[in-house]
Design a protein around this motif. Structure first.
Motif, PDB file in Angstrom:
ATOM      1  N   THR A  47      60.267 -32.292 -15.738  1.00 51.18           N
ATOM      2  CA  THR A  47      61.257 -32.029 -14.835  1.00 51.18           C
ATOM      3  C   THR A  47      62.017 -33.246 -14.275  1.00 51.18           C
ATOM      4  N   LYS A  48      61.083 -34.259 -13.547  1.00 54.83           N
ATOM      5  CA  LYS A  48      61.575 -35.498 -13.212  1.00 54.83           C
ATOM      6  C   LYS A  48      62.383 -36.240 -14.130  1.00 54.83           C
ATOM      7  N   ARG A  83      64.394 -34.909 -16.354  1.00 56.37           N
ATOM      8  CA  ARG A  83      65.744 -34.092 -16.304  1.00 56.37           C
ATOM      9  C   ARG A  83      66.503 -34.492 -15.139  1.00 56.37           C
ATOM     10  N   ARG A  84      65.820 -34.405 -14.115  1.00 54.26           N
ATOM     11  CA  ARG A  84      66.393 -34.492 -12.682  1.00 54.26           C
ATOM     12  C   ARG A  84      67.040 -36.011 -12.602  1.00 54.26           C
ATOM     13  N   ASP A  85      66.154 -36.974 -12.980  1.00 51.14           N
ATOM     14  CA  ASP A  85      66.805 -38.204 -13.196  1.00 51.14           C
ATOM     15  C   ASP A  85      68.224 -38.512 -14.015  1.00 51.14           C
ATOM     16  N   ILE A 142      70.212 -36.160 -14.921  1.00 50.98           N
ATOM     17  CA  ILE A 142      71.436 -35.574 -14.127  1.00 50.98           C
ATOM     18  C   ILE A 142      71.926 -36.412 -12.986  1.00 50.98           C
ATOM     19  N   ILE A 143      71.400 -37.021 -12.100  1.00 49.97           N
ATOM     20  CA  ILE A 143      71.583 -37.877 -11.199  1.00 49.97           C
ATOM     21  C   ILE A 143      72.493 -39.036 -11.759  1.00 49.97           C
TER      22      ILE A 143
END
Length: 227
Positions: free
Chosen positions: A203-204, A206-208, A210-211
């Motif tokens: 999850t981390k 994927r979030r990174d 996206i950012i």
């Protein structure tokens, strides 16, 4: 008289050395006949000529050694006699070596020629027998064909055996990989929180991603806006 004798000795020795060199060169040509795997039934004119040259050279060298021996025996003084005696002994030894080499090459050529003639005679006898016995020739032909077929079958069996062995090896490798995979999954299930930790890591990431993508897009828009 001593000067004349010394001059005669030097000239004869020079001739002896020259004939030794010629002999070695002709030996190189004659040895090629001994290295052949097949020879004609009878010696060719070239082979006979080379052998005759070798014999003539050996005879000439023997005559020169005899002259050197007489000169050495006729000397009234012992000056340099030891050196001359050594030179004479050397010429004799080289001559004997070349005589033995000629005999060895002749024997080797004769053996090769006899072997070739024997094989030729055997083939001729077989061909004559087949020509006079068509039924036997046909039977021999069938036996030869059967032998070639059996040889082909044996070759195919060997290839199939290798293929089966390779296939079995692949099966063992697949089973080993499956067993290792099961152990890894089992170990991961036994450790509490491992699956949750792996999920959080995913999850981390994927979030990174996206950012980072949003930031790159923002920078690109600002670049277009202020251009």
């Amino acid at each position: 008289m001593a000067t004349s004798t010394g001059t005669g000795w030097a000239q004869l020795r020079q001739q002896a050395r020259s004939l030794e060199t010629q002999t070695e060169n002709i030996f190189h040509t004659y040895s090629q006949y001994a290295s052949m795997s097949k020879l004609p039934p009878k010696p060719s004119e070239e082979e006979q000529r080379v052998e005759s040259q070798l014999r003539d050279l050996l005879e000439k060298r023997q005559a020169l050694i005899s002259q050197l021996t007489r000169l050495l025996d006729s000397e009234a003084t012992l000056t340099a006699s030891a050196l001359k005696q050594n030179n004479l002994s050397r010429h004799r030894e080289v001559l004997q070596d070349h005589r033995r080499e000629l005999q060895r090459l002749k024997s080797a050529i004769a053996e090769t020629r006899d072997r070739t003639n024997l094989l030729t005679n055997v083939r001729s006898d077989i061909d004559a027998y087949r020509a006079s016995n068509p039924a036997a020739a046909e039977a021999n032909y069938m036996l030869e064909e059967r032998g070639r077929i059996d040889e082909s079958h044996n070759m195919i069996d060997g290839v199939l055996s290798q293929a089966y062995a390779i296939n079995e090896n692949f099966g063992l490798q697949r089973e080993t990989l499956s067993r290792i995979n099961r152990r890894i999954v089992g170990a991961a299930n036994k450790i509490p929180g491992v699956n949750v930790l792996i999920g959080k890591i995913g999850t981390k990431k994927r979030r990174d991603s996206i950012i980072l993508g949003s930031f790159i897009g923002f920078c690109f828009l600002m670049l277009l806006f202020f251009r």
